[in-house]
Each structure stands twice: as C-alpha cells, then as structure tokens.
Write a protein that holds these residues in place. Structure first.
Motif, mmCIF file in Angstrom:
data_model
loop_
_atom_site.group_PDB
_atom_site.id
_atom_site.type_symbol
_atom_site.label_atom_id
_atom_site.label_comp_id
_atom_site.label_asym_id
_atom_site.label_seq_id
_atom_site.Cartn_x
_atom_site.Cartn_y
_atom_site.Cartn_z
ATOM 1 N N TYR A 106 -6.567 -18.594 -17.355
ATOM 2 C CA TYR A 106 -5.803 -17.356 -17.401
ATOM 3 C C TYR A 106 -6.624 -16.195 -17.405
ATOM 4 O O TYR A 106 -6.252 -15.016 -16.959
ATOM 5 C CB TYR A 106 -4.539 -17.438 -18.526
ATOM 6 C CG TYR A 106 -3.396 -18.348 -17.964
ATOM 7 C CD1 TYR A 106 -2.552 -17.665 -16.957
ATOM 8 C CD2 TYR A 106 -3.068 -19.195 -18.543
ATOM 9 C CE1 TYR A 106 -1.532 -18.598 -16.523
ATOM 10 C CE2 TYR A 106 -2.314 -20.092 -18.055
ATOM 11 C CZ TYR A 106 -1.352 -19.877 -17.174
ATOM 12 O OH TYR A 106 -0.398 -20.692 -16.631
ATOM 13 N N ILE A 107 -7.678 -16.282 -18.024
ATOM 14 C CA ILE A 107 -8.330 -15.226 -18.074
ATOM 15 C C ILE A 107 -9.125 -14.818 -16.776
ATOM 16 O O ILE A 107 -9.068 -13.609 -16.199
ATOM 17 C CB ILE A 107 -9.645 -15.173 -19.274
ATOM 18 C CG1 ILE A 107 -9.266 -15.261 -20.518
ATOM 19 C CG2 ILE A 107 -10.821 -14.056 -19.002
ATOM 20 C CD1 ILE A 107 -10.431 -15.627 -21.630
ATOM 21 N N ILE A 108 -9.665 -15.762 -16.025
ATOM 22 C CA ILE A 108 -10.062 -15.699 -14.755
ATOM 23 C C ILE A 108 -8.979 -15.190 -13.700
ATOM 24 O O ILE A 108 -9.126 -14.282 -12.853
ATOM 25 C CB ILE A 108 -10.608 -17.073 -14.348
ATOM 26 C CG1 ILE A 108 -11.765 -17.375 -15.084
ATOM 27 C CG2 ILE A 108 -10.919 -17.001 -12.784
ATOM 28 C CD1 ILE A 108 -12.425 -19.015 -14.717
ATOM 29 N N TYR A 109 -7.755 -15.920 -13.745
ATOM 30 C CA TYR A 109 -6.755 -15.454 -12.919
ATOM 31 C C TYR A 109 -6.219 -14.143 -13.119
ATOM 32 O O TYR A 109 -5.964 -13.393 -12.093
ATOM 33 C CB TYR A 109 -5.297 -16.406 -13.248
ATOM 34 C CG TYR A 109 -4.147 -15.748 -12.478
ATOM 35 C CD1 TYR A 109 -4.011 -16.057 -11.214
ATOM 36 C CD2 TYR A 109 -3.298 -15.073 -13.255
ATOM 37 C CE1 TYR A 109 -2.973 -15.805 -10.465
ATOM 38 C CE2 TYR A 109 -2.116 -14.568 -12.527
ATOM 39 C CZ TYR A 109 -2.143 -14.884 -11.158
ATOM 40 O OH TYR A 109 -0.711 -14.287 -10.398
ATOM 41 N N TYR A 166 -7.827 -7.567 -9.613
ATOM 42 C CA TYR A 166 -8.700 -6.622 -8.727
ATOM 43 C C TYR A 166 -8.705 -7.350 -7.318
ATOM 44 O O TYR A 166 -9.480 -6.600 -6.193
ATOM 45 C CB TYR A 166 -10.250 -7.172 -9.136
ATOM 46 C CG TYR A 166 -10.517 -6.346 -10.424
ATOM 47 C CD1 TYR A 166 -10.957 -5.130 -10.582
ATOM 48 C CD2 TYR A 166 -10.579 -7.180 -11.743
ATOM 49 C CE1 TYR A 166 -11.064 -4.472 -11.761
ATOM 50 C CE2 TYR A 166 -10.848 -6.544 -12.934
ATOM 51 C CZ TYR A 166 -11.168 -5.141 -13.050
ATOM 52 O OH TYR A 166 -11.534 -4.468 -13.975
ATOM 53 N N VAL A 167 -7.974 -8.423 -6.974
ATOM 54 C CA VAL A 167 -7.753 -8.946 -5.710
ATOM 55 C C VAL A 167 -6.310 -8.790 -5.186
ATOM 56 O O VAL A 167 -6.125 -8.413 -4.171
ATOM 57 C CB VAL A 167 -8.497 -10.542 -5.490
ATOM 58 C CG1 VAL A 167 -8.163 -10.793 -4.196
ATOM 59 C CG2 VAL A 167 -9.778 -10.417 -5.895
ATOM 60 N N LEU A 168 -5.439 -9.464 -5.854
ATOM 61 C CA LEU A 168 -4.026 -9.854 -5.348
ATOM 62 C C LEU A 168 -3.229 -8.487 -5.744
ATOM 63 O O LEU A 168 -2.856 -8.144 -4.694
ATOM 64 C CB LEU A 168 -3.413 -10.968 -6.240
ATOM 65 C CG LEU A 168 -4.171 -12.266 -6.151
ATOM 66 C CD1 LEU A 168 -3.312 -13.202 -7.043
ATOM 67 C CD2 LEU A 168 -3.854 -12.818 -4.739
ATOM 68 N N SER A 169 -3.255 -7.996 -6.797
ATOM 69 C CA SER A 169 -2.504 -6.733 -6.856
ATOM 70 C C SER A 169 -2.873 -5.408 -6.033
ATOM 71 O O SER A 169 -2.100 -4.843 -5.558
ATOM 72 C CB SER A 169 -2.443 -6.211 -8.451
ATOM 73 O OG SER A 169 -1.495 -5.340 -8.687
ATOM 74 N N MET A 226 0.376 -4.498 -3.805
ATOM 75 C CA MET A 226 0.788 -3.565 -4.422
ATOM 76 C C MET A 226 0.527 -2.042 -3.452
ATOM 77 O O MET A 226 1.198 -1.211 -3.549
ATOM 78 C CB MET A 226 0.606 -3.187 -5.826
ATOM 79 C CG MET A 226 1.250 -4.397 -6.610
ATOM 80 S SD MET A 226 2.945 -4.874 -6.493
ATOM 81 C CE MET A 226 3.736 -3.442 -7.046
ATOM 82 N N ASN A 227 -0.978 -2.083 -3.061
ATOM 83 C CA ASN A 227 -1.304 -0.791 -2.223
ATOM 84 C C ASN A 227 -0.320 -0.552 -0.992
ATOM 85 O O ASN A 227 -0.326 0.629 -0.735
ATOM 86 C CB ASN A 227 -2.527 -0.816 -1.953
ATOM 87 C CG ASN A 227 -3.676 -0.568 -3.193
ATOM 88 O OD1 ASN A 227 -2.991 -0.282 -4.127
ATOM 89 N ND2 ASN A 227 -4.607 -0.848 -3.133
ATOM 90 N N VAL A 255 -0.315 4.532 -6.279
ATOM 91 C CA VAL A 255 -0.646 5.334 -7.616
ATOM 92 C C VAL A 255 -2.036 5.044 -8.255
ATOM 93 O O VAL A 255 -2.269 3.894 -8.311
ATOM 94 C CB VAL A 255 0.520 4.792 -8.416
ATOM 95 C CG1 VAL A 255 0.558 5.493 -9.756
ATOM 96 C CG2 VAL A 255 2.022 5.331 -7.815
ATOM 97 N N PRO A 256 -2.725 5.997 -8.716
ATOM 98 C CA PRO A 256 -3.774 5.877 -9.473
ATOM 99 C C PRO A 256 -3.650 4.895 -10.541
ATOM 100 O O PRO A 256 -2.608 5.050 -11.200
ATOM 101 C CB PRO A 256 -4.115 7.228 -9.890
ATOM 102 C CG PRO A 256 -3.573 8.067 -8.884
ATOM 103 C CD PRO A 256 -2.186 7.464 -8.540
ATOM 104 N N GLY A 257 -4.646 4.224 -10.902
ATOM 105 C CA GLY A 257 -4.711 3.060 -12.057
ATOM 106 C C GLY A 257 -4.286 3.813 -13.385
ATOM 107 O O GLY A 257 -3.489 3.064 -14.016
#
Length: 345
Positions: A277-280, A286-289, A293-294, A299-301
């Motif tokens: 879960y740490i890796i996920y 950094y990859v999926l979201s 979502m973009n 919206v800025p982080g």
C-alpha cells in the motif's frame, strides 16, 4: 445623526436579529436534509457526463437517462448482491477468528513475537497501559459501538433518500440549470451559462475520476490480498474501494485498516500488505491521479490539500468531496472573469 424614532429603530433591529437567528437555527436543524440534497446533486452531476456521452451518440435525452440509470442501479444492485453476503460472512469469520485467536492463546504468542522484533516499542509497561485504558473506557466504547449501530441504520435510510433525490435531480438537471441561469440579468446570462456549464462539467468529470481511482484500488487490492493469502480479501477490497472515494485521506485510512486486519494472518502478511500500500499510494499520487484527475479539474496540489481540509472541517466527508471541484470553479471564475476584467482597467 439624530434618530427621530428610537423605538422604531430598536424594534426593526431586534426583528432583524431575530430573523437572522431563526435562519441560522433552521439551517442547523436542516443540516441532515441539506447534506442529502448536496450529496444527491453532486452524484447527479457525476452521472451527467454519461448521459451527455449517449446524447452525442444520437440517443434522445430520455432514453440516455433511462439507460444510464438502469445500468448504474443495476451495477449497484449486482455489486451489493455479490459483495455484501461475502463481506458479511467474512466479517462474521473475522469476529469469530479474533475470539478464537484470543481464547487459544495465539494473541499471547503474537505479542511475544512482537516483543522479540520490536523490544523498544512493545513491552509489558506499554501493554499494561493499554489494558488499563481499555478497562477505564470500556463503558464509553460500548456506548460508541451502540451509537455506531444506530448510525448505520440511519445511514441506510439516508442512502435510500439520496438515491431517490439523485434520480429526480438527474432527470431534471437541464431544467434546474435553465431556471438558475434565468435569475441572471439577460446581458450577462450567456457568459454566466457558459461558466456554469464548465463548472458542472468539471464536477461530473471529477466524480467519475474519483470513482475510477476507487475501482482501481478495490480491484488491485482484491487481487493482491488473494495472492498473499490475507484473510477476508473481498471484505478488505470493499474497504479499499469505499475509503478511496474520500479524497486525500481515504486511501491511507483504508490502507491502515487493511494492514491491521492482515495481522490476523501473521506479521509477515501485514508487513507485505503495508509495503504494497505504500508503493500503491505513491503510484496513485504520481501516476494514476494526475492522469485521471487532470482531465477533470485543473487545481494546484497545494490548493487541493487546503480545499479538502477546509471542506472536510465544515461539512465532513461531503465537504471533502465537493471542495476540490468547488475550488476548480473558483479558479475558473478568476481566470475567465476577474483577471480579464483587471486587464481592462
């Protein structure tokens, strides 16, 4: 300034304060109903992109609406029919397993193993402190459990109300938007309508994106937990899915719960689940979201974090959900209205 009639001024002021207090009291008393309406409207905006997709493929509005609602409600019913019996059965096994685990002395063996692995953290002094705290707070814990049961029952009725309101809002969303736009002066109505459509579209895409992330987490969790031999994989995967619907803190909260339950299968399984879960969470952040979502909201982080925290503080889970598209709407207004107007000065 000389006041001609102090009594009239005082009376009008008192009535104004009284009306204000009455309005605030009404809002507080209707907080649950307002939450139901907000959740239903939020879900309806999330369903709207699917209806628009079918409309672009030559489906009439009414047929696109019927098909979308039938598919979503059918999928929800199928999910409940497939998962709830298994989840309830596994939850029963989980409770029985904990009781057996304690009665057979496995808890003491597990505690001894942890003492050898983490001697600085797990010791008899900390164990006694935890035991004393549990003994002192056992009545409060029991009342909390009972209140939780009542809350679950209320939540079921609330979910039914939200579903009914969602169907109504989805069917009448275009008319609701038209009626809202007519409240704006005619000279500004076209611009306001364009901004309103962009904001509602971003809300719908955001909902679809959040559900997609939750589905990915739930499916991958079910596969991974089955592979490592964790107990109750379907129940834990359901926890991963539902918690992932909550932005920012949902995934990490669900991961902590799942990792803790994996301790029943042994420390090695729990450690493996924790590492996964740490890796996920890194992959999701950094990859999926960003990829999903973009496309929905830009919206800025830092603003995402601030908006979600503020929304969660004000309105709980619903506030955390709507805060990000709300922030996106404000940014859209600033970029397309405020900044161009300032450039003209």
């Amino acid at each position: 300034m000389k006041i001609q009639n102090p009594f009239r001024v005082g009376l009008i002021g008192t009535l104004g304060v009284g009306v204000g207090i009455l309005i605030l009291t009404s809002v507080v008393n209707l907080a649950t109903i307002i939450t139901y309406i907000g959740a239903a409207l939020f879900i309806a905006l999330g369903i709207e992109p699917l209806i628009s997709f079918l409309e672009r493929h030559k489906f009439p509005r009414w047929s696109a609406l019927v098909i979308t609602l039938v598919v979503i409600l059918g999928a929800l019913a199928g999910l409940i029919w497939a998962i709830v019996p298994v989840a309830v059965d596994q939850l029963t096994q989980l409770i029985n397993g904990i009781v057996t685990w304690v009665n057979e002395g496995k808890a003491q063996q597990w505690y001894t193993d942890l003492q050898h692995q983490f001697p600085g953290i797990v010791n008899q002094q900390n164990f006694d402190a935890v035991t004393q705290w549990l003994q002192k707070n056992l009545p409060n814990i029991t009342s909390t459990v009972l209140a939780t049961g009542v809350g679950i029952v209320s939540g079921v009725f609330g979910a039914l109300i939200v579903i009914i309101l969602t169907i109504y809002f989805t069917a009448s969303l275009p008319s609701i938007k038209r009626a809202s736009y007519q409240l704006v002066p005619a000279s500004k109505r076209a611009r306001f309508s364009d901004l309103g459509d962009q904001i509602t579209d971003s809300v719908g895409k955001y909902v679809m994106g959040q559900v997609s992330l939750a589905l990915i987490n739930g499916i991958l969790s079910a596969i991974f937990l089955t592979i490592i031999g964790a107990k109750f994989p379907i129940l834990l995967a359901s926890i991963a899915f539902f918690f992932s619907l909550i932005p920012l803190v949902g995934t990490i909260t669900g991961s902590v719960i799942i990792t803790a339950v994996c301790l029943l299968a042994g420390p090695a399984t729990a450690i493996t689940a924790g590492i996964y879960y740490i890796i996920y969470m890194q992959v999701e952040a950094y990859v999926l979201s960003p990829r999903i979502m973009n496309r929905a909201v830009s919206v800025p982080g830092a603003l995402v974090v601030v908006a979600a925290l503020a929304g969660g503080t004000l309105l709980g889970i619903l506030g955390a959900l709507i805060a990000i598209p709300f922030a996106a709407g404000i940014l859209l207004i600033i970029k397309q209205v405020v900044i161009p107007r300032q450039n003209e000065l």
